[in-house]
Design an enzyme around this catalytic site. Sequence first.
Site, PDB file in Angstrom:
ATOM      1  N   ASP A 199       0.869  -1.192   0.000  1.00 12.93           N
ATOM      2  CA  ASP A 199       0.000   0.000   0.000  1.00 12.93           C
ATOM      3  C   ASP A 199       0.896   1.229   0.000  1.00 12.93           C
ATOM      4  O   ASP A 199       2.076   1.162   0.349  1.00 12.93           O
ATOM      5  CB  ASP A 199      -0.925   0.024   1.220  1.00 12.93           C
ATOM      6  CG  ASP A 199      -1.863   1.246   1.192  1.00 12.93           C
ATOM      7  OD1 ASP A 199      -2.532   1.452   0.171  1.00 12.93           O
ATOM      8  OD2 ASP A 199      -1.899   2.004   2.178  1.00 12.93           O
TER       9      ASP A 199
ATOM     10  N   CYS B   3      -4.170  -1.396  -2.364  1.00  8.92           N
ATOM     11  CA  CYS B   3      -4.255   0.044  -2.587  1.00  8.92           C
ATOM     12  C   CYS B   3      -5.091   0.236  -3.854  1.00  8.92           C
ATOM     13  O   CYS B   3      -4.686  -0.205  -4.935  1.00  8.92           O
ATOM     14  CB  CYS B   3      -2.840   0.583  -2.792  1.00  8.92           C
ATOM     15  SG  CYS B   3      -2.769   2.315  -3.279  1.00  8.92           S
TER      16      CYS B   3
HETATM   17  N1  DGL Z   1      -4.954   3.455   0.476  1.00  6.73           N
HETATM   18  C1  DGL Z   1      -4.767   3.699  -0.887  1.00  6.73           C
HETATM   19  C2  DGL Z   1      -6.005   3.418  -1.711  1.00  6.73           C
HETATM   20  O1  DGL Z   1      -6.619   2.442  -1.482  1.00  6.73           O
HETATM   21  C3  DGL Z   1      -4.006   4.894  -1.288  1.00  6.73           C
HETATM   22  C4  DGL Z   1      -4.309   6.194  -0.758  1.00  6.73           C
HETATM   23  C5  DGL Z   1      -3.304   7.228  -1.197  1.00  6.73           C
HETATM   24  O2  DGL Z   1      -2.103   6.980  -1.059  1.00  6.73           O
HETATM   25  O3  DGL Z   1      -3.742   8.280  -1.667  1.00  6.73           O
HETATM   26  O4  DGL Z   1      -6.382   4.124  -2.595  1.00  6.73           O
END
Ligand code: DGL
Length: 270
Positions: free
Chosen positions: A7, A70
């Site tokens: 992530d 992510c």
């Molecule tokens: N937690 C991630 C997602 O699922 C990324 C968030 C980010 O870094 O902006 O989109």
Amino acid sequence: MAVGIFDSGLGGLTVLSALEKRLPDVPFVYLGDSAHAPYGVRDADDIFALTCASVERLWAEGCDLVILACNTASAAALRRMQETWLPKDKRVLGVFVPLIEALTERQWGDNSPPREVRVRNVALFATPATVSSRAFQRELAFRAIGVDVEAQACGGVVDAIEDGDQILAEALVRSHVDALKRKMPHPQAAILGCTHYPMMEQTFQDALGPDVEVYSQASLVAASLEDYLQRRPAMRGSGTAARFLTTGDPRRVSDHATRFLRRQITFERA
Ligand code: DGL
């Protein structure tokens, strides 16, 4: 037999805890790219380059299979990685598809034509990069017809969560839900399309009201990985130890992670 979990920062820990519960015998190596978070405000080339670098780091830990926990990386980089970059003996999977399969009442591998499903009005909360990729709508269109999706780019929420600022994160979530409701007053379902957002699930649910079904990814991704590893046992890599790696400051990241998961988590420098 380690599996890598990636992530941009701490959000993937929500997926990791569901995976640990479901697959207690699998060692997971978690890599959070906190030095470069948030990804959600970056462009697609940048997200691609950063995600590839982190996935290579996880290969070095003996993880032939990496889960992009992510949505931003899954939406902006995964397809390009699979089509242009990934060696034949490695796999990278994203977190979008299990969620869309649940929403469209499909089993894995059901490639039948798109059809009408129970939900009609869906609110999607995600990072600006995920929203502008339209990857969610694209994957949904392969499986369902007649579903109206209203997307809300939730600027600032990931930053507030990474900084451990709960009060700001709650205020931002409430204002993003208000903005979404002005565009779609009565969503039936809401997708928390960012792995950081389950940390704010109660705030989303309270702001949306009890009639809105909130879909969050962690348990859906865990069920899907269990199924995948049963079908592809060779994709358990050679690594044997669970580890937490970060490109950020290990002490600071460990403190925040310990608070989020309510158990001691010790990150090492990636
Ligand atoms: N937690 C991630 C997602 O699922 C990324 C968030 C980010 O870094 O902006 O989109």
